[in-house]
Design an enzyme around this catalytic site. Structure first.
Site, mmCIF file in Angstrom:
data_model
loop_
_atom_site.group_PDB
_atom_site.id
_atom_site.type_symbol
_atom_site.label_atom_id
_atom_site.label_comp_id
_atom_site.label_asym_id
_atom_site.label_seq_id
_atom_site.Cartn_x
_atom_site.Cartn_y
_atom_site.Cartn_z
ATOM 1 N N ILE A 176 -4.322 -6.309 9.119
ATOM 2 C CA ILE A 176 -3.488 -5.898 7.991
ATOM 3 C C ILE A 176 -3.055 -7.134 7.209
ATOM 4 O O ILE A 176 -2.340 -7.991 7.733
ATOM 5 C CB ILE A 176 -2.264 -5.092 8.473
ATOM 6 C CG1 ILE A 176 -2.722 -3.937 9.369
ATOM 7 C CG2 ILE A 176 -1.465 -4.597 7.286
ATOM 8 C CD1 ILE A 176 -3.712 -2.980 8.725
ATOM 9 N N GLU A 177 -3.479 -7.221 5.953
ATOM 10 C CA GLU A 177 -3.211 -8.401 5.137
ATOM 11 C C GLU A 177 -2.608 -8.045 3.779
ATOM 12 O O GLU A 177 -2.601 -8.858 2.855
ATOM 13 C CB GLU A 177 -4.499 -9.205 4.957
ATOM 14 C CG GLU A 177 -5.142 -9.577 6.288
ATOM 15 C CD GLU A 177 -6.316 -10.538 6.157
ATOM 16 O OE1 GLU A 177 -6.452 -11.165 5.086
ATOM 17 O OE2 GLU A 177 -7.090 -10.671 7.111
ATOM 18 N N SER A 178 -2.103 -6.812 3.670
ATOM 19 C CA SER A 178 -1.481 -6.379 2.414
ATOM 20 C C SER A 178 -0.610 -5.163 2.705
ATOM 21 O O SER A 178 -0.589 -4.648 3.819
ATOM 22 C CB SER A 178 -2.551 -6.039 1.367
ATOM 23 O OG SER A 178 -3.383 -4.979 1.834
#
Length: 421
Positions: free
Chosen positions: A169-171
């Protein structure tokens, strides 16, 4: 000084003698496992998944990505670049969900070789996130039924059942991921188990569970006619399968997107990205594996969680942070010596590591050789002998691990974590 050439020479000898062999079953407790992402074709020459399962090098394949949580028709969207996508393979009616049944046999081939195949959610350009715990739980039910041990009229990987999920998860918002993880655990009947205790339980009840192992959905609840709307499974305790949950946080602690969930829900492993960050492998003064080891032992919901060193498979795999195989081997050996939470190395990604003189094989053989010295009580890897081609590549890795790939510089791909800024 860590002698990379000596370690790799020893590893090559081990391979040649048939002592480094394919793992019969994945063992999370080890400190020489290798997880390698597959699916985004970062090198521009990605092969089908089964191609990377031909030898004993890689233990876990997070396949990337499920990058849209709620697409057309309320159904998620997956993309595996040149292997399977919604444009080339077609979609299920009323959705943008690709029919990737062409991957079913590849997945099963890798699993039969003792490797885990998990589904990675998110990525650098993912459209992800939840507005509530209930939304996260509903999405967990959907993932369970589409890809894991549940039931649905549509199964993107046909009759293949994946081994778990990975959260890259990067956003988006960091909220409610713990609810997602806990719901997957509940659906799998694992709320009071971790991978180690599950394995012991299965061994103790091998006779009673044998008849259930060949029927993946024997204890599933009855679903309504619209299988896209999912229902939890209420009794899977007789299933001879454990579902792994991992995450891929950035090395700055705590991670901005998944950090809270790592404290509030039990993960089996974290693949910490020590690249594209100030605390990467190329910045030893800021490298912070000790911080993650302390988290694992004091803050994690699962005190047996394993922490992996996440690295770039080539200089083309990351904007910054790539180090040579010999340097990465030094980091891994140091972690094997100092940190009981250390589980191995993660690489982004398979295509670039293979192109880069089998970087994956270089680090795996180094870790195995180092583990034999540092943790001699750890059971030696056993069963099927590694192929002769593996020995050949190991020899190449020991003599040419400082060389760089001769392929052209690749351009960023949509959904490729390799080029995250």
């Amino acid at each position: 000084m860590f002698n990379m050439r000596g370690v790799l020479s020893l590893a090559c000898t081990i391979l040649a003698l048939g002592l480094l062999k394919r793992v019969a079953a994945f063992d999370l407790s080890r400190n020489d496992n290798l997880a390698v992402y597959w699916g985004q074709d970062s090198a521009g020459n990605q092969q089908r998944l089964s191609y990377y399962c031909k030898d004993s090098t890689i233990d876990v394949f997070p396949i990337a990505f499920l990058y849209i949580f709620r697409g057309k028709g309320g159904v998620p969207v997956i993309d595996f670049a040149n292997t399977c996508n919604q444009w080339d393979q077609g979609t299920y009616p009323g959705t943008d969900l690709a029919n990737c049944s062409i991957m079913a046999q590849d997945i099963k081939t890798c699993q039969e070789a003792g490797k885990l195949v998990t589904l990675s959610l998110g990525g650098a350009t993912g459209q992800v996130g939840f507005s509530s715990d209930s939304q996260a739980q509903s999405f967990a039910d959907q993932v369970w039924n589409l890809f894991l041990g549940g039931e649905s009229d549509i199964r993107p990987f046909g009759d293949a059942v994946l081994d778990g999920v990975d959260l890259d998860i990067e956003s988006g918002t960091p909220a409610h991921y713990a609810a997602f993880v806990n719901r997957i655990r509940a659906n799998a009947g694992e709320t009071s188990l971790n991978a180690t205790s599950f394995a012991l339980n299965i061994t103790a009840h091998a006779n009673s569970t044998h008849t259930h192992a060949t029927h993946a959905h024997a204890n599933a609840t009855t679903h309504d006619t619209n299988k896209k709307n999912t229902t939890t499974v209420i009794n899977v305790t007789n299933k001879n399968k454990y579902y792994y949950i991992t995450a891929a946080p950035q090395c700055p602690f705590p991670d901005a997107y998944i950090g809270a969930a790592l404290n509030d829900a039990p993960f089996d492993a974290v693949y910490v990205q020590f690249y594209n960050n100030y605390c990467g492998l190329d910045a030893p003064s800021d490298y912070n594996f000790a911080t993650w080891d302390n988290w694992a032992k004091t803050k994690s919901a699962n005190k047996n969680v394993k922490v992996y060193i996440g690295a770039a498979g080539s200089s083309d795999s990351a904007g910054e942070g790539y180090v040579s195989a010999s340097k990465l081997a030094q980091y891994a050996s140091d972690a094997q010596t100092k940190y009981s939470s250390f589980g191995g190395v993660m690489l982004w990604d398979a295509s670039t590591a293979y192109t880069n003189d089998r970087y994956d094989l270089g680090i795996k053989t180094a870790m195995v050789a180092s583990a034999l010295k540092i943790t001699p009580k750890q059971a030696p890897r056993s069963t099927q002998t590694a192929s002769a081609s593996t020995s050949k590549h190991a020899t190449q890795a020991s003599t040419a691990h400082h060389s760089t790939t001769t392929s052209a510089k690749i351009l960023p791909r949509v959904n490729s974590r390799a080029f995250r800024l």
